[in-house]
Scaffold this motif. Structure first.
Motif, PDB file in Angstrom:
ATOM      1  N   ARG A   1      99.676  26.536  23.042  1.00  0.00           N
ATOM      2  CA  ARG A   1      98.242  26.535  22.185  1.00  0.00           C
ATOM      3  C   ARG A   1      98.275  27.276  21.195  1.00  0.00           C
ATOM      4  O   ARG A   1      98.275  28.590  21.694  1.00  0.00           O
ATOM      5  N   GLN A   2      98.203  26.751  19.645  1.00  0.00           N
ATOM      6  CA  GLN A   2      97.355  27.608  18.358  1.00  0.00           C
ATOM      7  C   GLN A   2      97.031  27.394  18.172  1.00  0.00           C
ATOM      8  O   GLN A   2      96.403  25.882  17.681  1.00  0.00           O
ATOM      9  N   SER A   3      95.389  28.024  17.477  1.00  0.00           N
ATOM     10  CA  SER A   3      94.332  28.126  16.853  1.00  0.00           C
ATOM     11  C   SER A   3      94.660  28.972  15.925  1.00  0.00           C
ATOM     12  O   SER A   3      94.336  29.532  16.666  1.00  0.00           O
ATOM     13  N   GLU A   4      94.299  28.777  14.348  1.00  0.00           N
ATOM     14  CA  GLU A   4      93.877  29.470  14.107  1.00  0.00           C
ATOM     15  C   GLU A   4      92.836  30.165  13.474  1.00  0.00           C
ATOM     16  O   GLU A   4      91.550  29.414  13.793  1.00  0.00           O
TER      17      GLU A   4
ATOM     18  N   PHE B   1      96.205  33.969  15.236  1.00  0.00           N
ATOM     19  CA  PHE B   1      96.169  32.431  15.525  1.00  0.00           C
ATOM     20  C   PHE B   1      95.671  33.120  17.093  1.00  0.00           C
ATOM     21  O   PHE B   1      95.645  33.982  17.844  1.00  0.00           O
ATOM     22  N   TYR B   2      94.859  31.984  17.604  1.00  0.00           N
ATOM     23  CA  TYR B   2      94.934  32.161  19.135  1.00  0.00           C
ATOM     24  C   TYR B   2      95.772  32.066  20.134  1.00  0.00           C
ATOM     25  O   TYR B   2      95.605  30.157  19.653  1.00  0.00           O
ATOM     26  N   ILE B   3      96.123  32.054  20.686  1.00  0.00           N
ATOM     27  CA  ILE B   3      97.003  31.724  21.514  1.00  0.00           C
ATOM     28  C   ILE B   3      97.486  31.276  23.369  1.00  0.00           C
ATOM     29  O   ILE B   3      96.577  31.997  23.490  1.00  0.00           O
ATOM     30  N   GLU B   4      97.498  29.885  24.013  1.00  0.00           N
ATOM     31  CA  GLU B   4      97.453  29.785  25.095  1.00  0.00           C
ATOM     32  C   GLU B   4      98.798  29.691  25.191  1.00  0.00           C
ATOM     33  O   GLU B   4      99.584  28.911  24.611  1.00  0.00           O
ATOM     34  N   ALA B   5      99.410  30.296  26.006  1.00  0.00           N
ATOM     35  CA  ALA B   5     100.373  30.242  26.420  1.00  0.00           C
ATOM     36  C   ALA B   5     100.700  30.028  28.276  1.00  0.00           C
ATOM     37  O   ALA B   5     100.455  30.964  28.800  1.00  0.00           O
TER      38      ALA B   5
ATOM     39  N   GLY C   1     104.714  30.106   1.822  1.00  0.00           N
ATOM     40  CA  GLY C   1     103.562  29.992   1.917  1.00  0.00           C
ATOM     41  C   GLY C   1     103.098  29.166   2.903  1.00  0.00           C
ATOM     42  O   GLY C   1     101.469  28.652   3.799  1.00  0.00           O
ATOM     43  N   ARG C   2     103.600  28.453   4.073  1.00  0.00           N
ATOM     44  CA  ARG C   2     103.518  27.650   5.052  1.00  0.00           C
ATOM     45  C   ARG C   2     103.358  28.273   6.311  1.00  0.00           C
ATOM     46  O   ARG C   2     104.234  29.233   6.177  1.00  0.00           O
ATOM     47  N   LYS C   3     102.238  28.301   6.991  1.00  0.00           N
ATOM     48  CA  LYS C   3     101.784  28.661   8.445  1.00  0.00           C
ATOM     49  C   LYS C   3     103.186  28.340   9.508  1.00  0.00           C
ATOM     50  O   LYS C   3     103.179  27.186   9.580  1.00  0.00           O
ATOM     51  N   PRO C   4     102.633  29.515  10.854  1.00  0.00           N
ATOM     52  CA  PRO C   4     104.322  28.994  10.932  1.00  0.00           C
ATOM     53  C   PRO C   4     103.479  28.027  12.653  1.00  0.00           C
ATOM     54  O   PRO C   4     102.563  28.184  12.845  1.00  0.00           O
ATOM     55  N   SER C   5     104.363  27.155  13.213  1.00  0.00           N
ATOM     56  CA  SER C   5     103.921  26.361  14.076  1.00  0.00           C
ATOM     57  C   SER C   5     104.441  26.676  15.793  1.00  0.00           C
ATOM     58  O   SER C   5     106.122  27.194  15.624  1.00  0.00           O
ATOM     59  N   LEU C   6     104.367  27.001  16.599  1.00  0.00           N
ATOM     60  CA  LEU C   6     104.277  27.942  17.454  1.00  0.00           C
ATOM     61  C   LEU C   6     104.728  27.078  18.575  1.00  0.00           C
ATOM     62  O   LEU C   6     105.113  26.981  20.027  1.00  0.00           O
ATOM     63  N   ARG C   7     104.192  25.739  18.710  1.00  0.00           N
ATOM     64  CA  ARG C   7     103.758  24.182  19.754  1.00  0.00           C
ATOM     65  C   ARG C   7     104.956  25.081  20.687  1.00  0.00           C
ATOM     66  O   ARG C   7     106.608  24.475  20.166  1.00  0.00           O
TER      67      ARG C   7
ATOM     68  N   ALA D   1     103.055  41.759  18.429  1.00  0.00           N
ATOM     69  CA  ALA D   1     103.632  41.970  19.834  1.00  0.00           C
ATOM     70  C   ALA D   1     104.368  40.790  19.999  1.00  0.00           C
ATOM     71  O   ALA D   1     104.682  41.095  21.536  1.00  0.00           O
ATOM     72  N   GLN D   2     104.414  39.718  19.270  1.00  0.00           N
ATOM     73  CA  GLN D   2     105.054  38.782  19.934  1.00  0.00           C
ATOM     74  C   GLN D   2     106.348  38.466  19.116  1.00  0.00           C
ATOM     75  O   GLN D   2     106.570  38.051  17.788  1.00  0.00           O
ATOM     76  N   LEU D   3     107.523  38.586  19.851  1.00  0.00           N
ATOM     77  CA  LEU D   3     109.003  38.226  19.562  1.00  0.00           C
ATOM     78  C   LEU D   3     109.098  36.923  19.752  1.00  0.00           C
ATOM     79  O   LEU D   3     109.492  36.506  20.788  1.00  0.00           O
ATOM     80  N   ARG D   4     110.261  36.132  19.280  1.00  0.00           N
ATOM     81  CA  ARG D   4     110.651  34.457  20.052  1.00  0.00           C
ATOM     82  C   ARG D   4     111.635  34.930  20.084  1.00  0.00           C
ATOM     83  O   ARG D   4     112.858  35.451  19.906  1.00  0.00           O
TER      84      ARG D   4
END
Length: 293
Positions: free
Chosen positions: A64-67, A83-87, A115-121, A146-149
């Motif tokens: 989950r990601q929340s801007e 983003f606030y991330i839940e992983a 200019g689009r925001k990334p989707s991490l889901r 400090a988050q890398l794909r």
């Protein structure tokens, strides 16, 4: 709540970290199963920086990601979104602190070219973080980004680096040059220069450069109290080589040069430049980590 125990890194400590060019790309399989080039997110120097500051290194899958609204994201760089991330934790590469099955953290990510925001889901990521005291499951990244794909090559390189960082003879992080002294020998063209380095934990670190008439300079570094017996050239691409190349200033600071005679001072500066040239550049794609929020 379930906890994952730390996984011991299995890479061989004797292997040096491979030399990295900032133009190199990793490889991964796309949705069709074909191998595709993936732009490199971090050089080995960057990974060393991140691991140096991290108490935990883990692989996770974003659920989950929340801007965050701009007013709740102080210090956010232009062109980025916080983003606030839940992983969901997949594995723990390094760290003595147990990690919950679910983790939460903040991360700053850039907008794309449009200019689009990334989707991490459902994206798998590698995190370099510290636990937040008194808040189980909450992490603080060692840098806002400090988050890398995750990909297999990135994990392999990170494991090699982590193995070297925890080795008994791992060199300490260098913070600067303490002093340098060059002394001429009895023969013309003969000399020895010693350069003593500052380290984050006051551990010994010294470079020696010896010149003999008609021969190329011989240099090496020692991370031992006994300089003469432990001096050696750090293998290119090793942790020691990165420690030196990434922390030493390009020229010898004048205040660190203890020689009084002009010829001795000049030789100390020349020997220092020789070592810097031998080490080569410190390839970085990122700033050195610092927690800003």
């Amino acid at each position: 709540m379930k906890f994952l125990r730390p996984i011991i890194v299995t890479a061989l400590a004797a292997l040096a970290i491979g030399p990295v060019s900032i133009a190199v790309s990793a490889h991964a399989q796309d949705a069709t199963g074909q191998t595709a080039a993936v732009p490199q997110q971090a050089t080995d120097a960057d990974l060393i920086d991140l691991a140096d500051y991290a108490d935990l290194v883990l692989r996770a899958k974003v659920r989950r990601q929340s801007e965050l609204k701009p007013e709740r994201a102080p210090g956010l760089q232009p062109g980025h979104t916080r983003f606030y991330i839940e992983a969901e934790t997949q594995s723990l590469l390094a760290g003595a602190t147990p990690v919950g099955q679910r983790v939460r953290y903040l991360v700053d990510l850039p907008l794309d070219a449009r200019g689009r925001k990334p989707s991490l889901r459902n994206a798998e990521v590698l995190l370099f973080a510290r636990p937040v005291a008194g808040r189980p499951g909450e992490l603080q990244l060692v840098a806002p980004d400090a988050q890398l794909r995750w990909n297999a090559d990135l994990e392999r390189r990170t494991r090699l680096i982590l193995e070297q960082l925890v080795a008994p003879d791992a060199p300490s992080r260098i913070t600067g040059v303490r002093d340098a002294l060059s002394v001429a020998g009895t023969l013309a063209g003969e000399s020895e220069t010693q350069i003593f380095l500052e380290t984050v934990d006051d551990a010994p670190a010294a470079i020696s450069v010896v010149r003999r008439p008609g021969m190329e300079p011989v240099w090496g570094v020692s991370f031992s109290e006994i300089v003469d017996q432990a001096v050696r050239i750090p293998p290119r691409g090793s942790l020691a080589a990165y420690r030196l190349a990434c922390a030493m200033p390009r020229t010898l600071p004048s205040e660190a040069n203890l020689a009084r005679e002009p010829a001795d001072r000049a030789r100390a500066s020349d020997d220092y430049r020789y070592v810097i040239a031998q080490l080569g550049p410190c390839p970085r794609l990122r700033e050195v980590p610092t927690i800003r929020y």
